[in-house]
Design a protein around this motif. Structure first.
Motif, PDB file in Angstrom:
ATOM      1  N   LEU A 259       0.930  -1.185  -0.155  1.00  0.00           N
ATOM      2  CA  LEU A 259       0.175  -0.013  -0.137  1.00  0.00           C
ATOM      3  C   LEU A 259       0.860   1.259  -0.053  1.00  0.00           C
ATOM      4  O   LEU A 259       0.646   2.195  -0.672  1.00  0.00           O
ATOM      5  CB  LEU A 259      -0.903  -0.065   1.085  1.00  0.00           C
ATOM      6  CG  LEU A 259      -2.034  -1.019   1.120  1.00  0.00           C
ATOM      7  CD1 LEU A 259      -2.835  -1.229   2.702  1.00  0.00           C
ATOM      8  CD2 LEU A 259      -3.113  -0.686   0.110  1.00  0.00           C
ATOM      9  N   ILE A 260       1.871   1.196   0.801  1.00  0.00           N
ATOM     10  CA  ILE A 260       2.969   2.385   0.878  1.00  0.00           C
ATOM     11  C   ILE A 260       3.601   2.434  -0.722  1.00  0.00           C
ATOM     12  O   ILE A 260       3.705   3.673  -0.885  1.00  0.00           O
ATOM     13  CB  ILE A 260       4.013   2.249   1.971  1.00  0.00           C
ATOM     14  CG1 ILE A 260       3.247   2.239   3.358  1.00  0.00           C
ATOM     15  CG2 ILE A 260       4.899   3.294   1.987  1.00  0.00           C
ATOM     16  CD1 ILE A 260       4.011   1.926   4.261  1.00  0.00           C
ATOM     17  N   LYS A 262       2.551   1.542  -3.547  1.00  0.00           N
ATOM     18  CA  LYS A 262       1.455   2.099  -4.598  1.00  0.00           C
ATOM     19  C   LYS A 262       1.178   3.667  -4.270  1.00  0.00           C
ATOM     20  O   LYS A 262       1.056   4.480  -5.385  1.00  0.00           O
ATOM     21  CB  LYS A 262       0.058   1.205  -4.343  1.00  0.00           C
ATOM     22  CG  LYS A 262       0.172  -0.098  -4.648  1.00  0.00           C
ATOM     23  CD  LYS A 262       0.402  -0.306  -6.222  1.00  0.00           C
ATOM     24  CE  LYS A 262      -0.951   0.150  -6.933  1.00  0.00           C
ATOM     25  NZ  LYS A 262      -0.781  -0.331  -8.403  1.00  0.00           N
ATOM     26  N   LYS A 263       1.178   3.947  -3.014  1.00  0.00           N
ATOM     27  CA  LYS A 263       1.036   5.352  -2.839  1.00  0.00           C
ATOM     28  C   LYS A 263       1.900   6.248  -3.532  1.00  0.00           C
ATOM     29  O   LYS A 263       1.706   7.456  -3.678  1.00  0.00           O
ATOM     30  CB  LYS A 263       0.660   5.724  -1.467  1.00  0.00           C
ATOM     31  CG  LYS A 263       0.129   7.140  -1.029  1.00  0.00           C
ATOM     32  CD  LYS A 263      -0.036   7.172   0.464  1.00  0.00           C
ATOM     33  CE  LYS A 263      -0.612   8.662   0.723  1.00  0.00           C
ATOM     34  NZ  LYS A 263      -1.125   8.585   2.086  1.00  0.00           N
ATOM     35  N   GLY A 264       3.370   5.563  -3.208  1.00  0.00           N
ATOM     36  CA  GLY A 264       4.140   6.444  -3.586  1.00  0.00           C
ATOM     37  C   GLY A 264       4.448   6.494  -4.970  1.00  0.00           C
ATOM     38  O   GLY A 264       5.428   7.479  -5.598  1.00  0.00           O
TER      39      GLY A 264
END
Length: 267
Positions: A259-260, A262-264
């Motif tokens: 998730l981290i 993908k967010k970045g």
């Protein structure tokens, strides 16, 4: 480090690798059909069967498997009776499973400690019979999913369209539910009934974030599950931790990192 080469650890690793194949294979269809909670339901019913097995002297894992399969038939019947409220079937069967487990606990107080190992997992106590059962379930799941992959795919995304196209929807639904029951009943000794749904859902959740096609998400979910099983067992073995919990926490860590990441990434 010697524990990694011991017989019981090798059996645990073999059992974990087999469940690492079957759980996400079935889990991907459950997630897409919004039936993720069926894992918890059948796990509670399986515990009732295990408790009855200890009470009667019957092979506990076998008794749990029978209970889980019977519950899968009941879920499908209730899903048809409450088409607009399909989640009711899961709630009803879960309630019955918890009630039966509680009843059997009170009838056989002497074996409660043994049943607890199925609640939280006891992968290091896997014996040869357990491995044979897990192996047979793995073969059954892989063969059925391979034979009906396209049918399960269509059923998962659009059940009405599958019915209109002439597919035996009722039979396919029953097959998926029975396979789920088999996987869960064999997985509870590895990660425990309280954590078994994590193996069904979290690898799929990660793969859905990373994959661009359905087939690749299935393959990736199995790879992720295997990484978590091997990594979790090694960490638990070296530092003397609970293996089931370690596997699940590693899966959650992988999901958080995904998730981290993908967010970045740029959209």
């Amino acid at each position: 480090m010697e524990i990694l080469f011991s017989d019981f650890f090798q059996r645990a690793l073999a059992g974990g690798l087999l469940i690492g194949i079957t759980a996400p294979l079935i889990g991907v269809f459950l997630v897409l059909r919004r039936l993720s909670m069926i894992g918890d339901t059948l796990a509670h019913v399986t515990i009732a069967g295990v408790a009855l097995g200890f009470l009667t002297g019957f092979y506990p894992l076998g008794a749990g498997l029978i209970f889980a399969v019977a519950a899968s038939f009941a879920i499908e019947k209730l899903r048809k009776a409450y088409k607009s409220y399909a989640e009711l079937s899961i709630a009803i069967i879960m309630s019955g499973g918890v009630a039966l487990a509680s009843l059997f606990f009170t009838l056989g107080k002497g074996y409660n400690a043994d049943v607890m190992s199925y609640l939280f997992g006891s992968i290091y106590t896997l014996d040869n019979m357990d491995l044979i059962v897990v192996g047979l379930v793995t073969i059954a799941v892989v063969v059925v999913v391979t034979l009906f992959f396209k049918e399960f795919f269509l059923l998962s995304f659009e059940e009405d369209a599958a019915s209109v196209s002439g597919l035996p929807v009722k039979l396919l639904n029953m097959l998926i539910t029975i396979l789920t029951a088999l996987v869960i009943s064999t997985a509870i000794k590895i990660v425990g009934s309280l954590l078994v749904s994590a193996l069904l859902t979290i690898p799929v959740a990660i793969s859905l974030l990373l994959s661009r096609s359905f087939k690749s998400s299935v393959i990736l979910s199995v790879i992720i599950a295997e990484i978590a099983v091997v990594g979790g067992l090694v960490v638990a073995g070296i530092w003397n931790l609970a293996p089931g919990a370690t596997i699940v926490l590693l899966l959650i860590a992988l999901l958080a990192l995904t998730l981290i990441g993908k967010k970045g990434l740029p959209a």
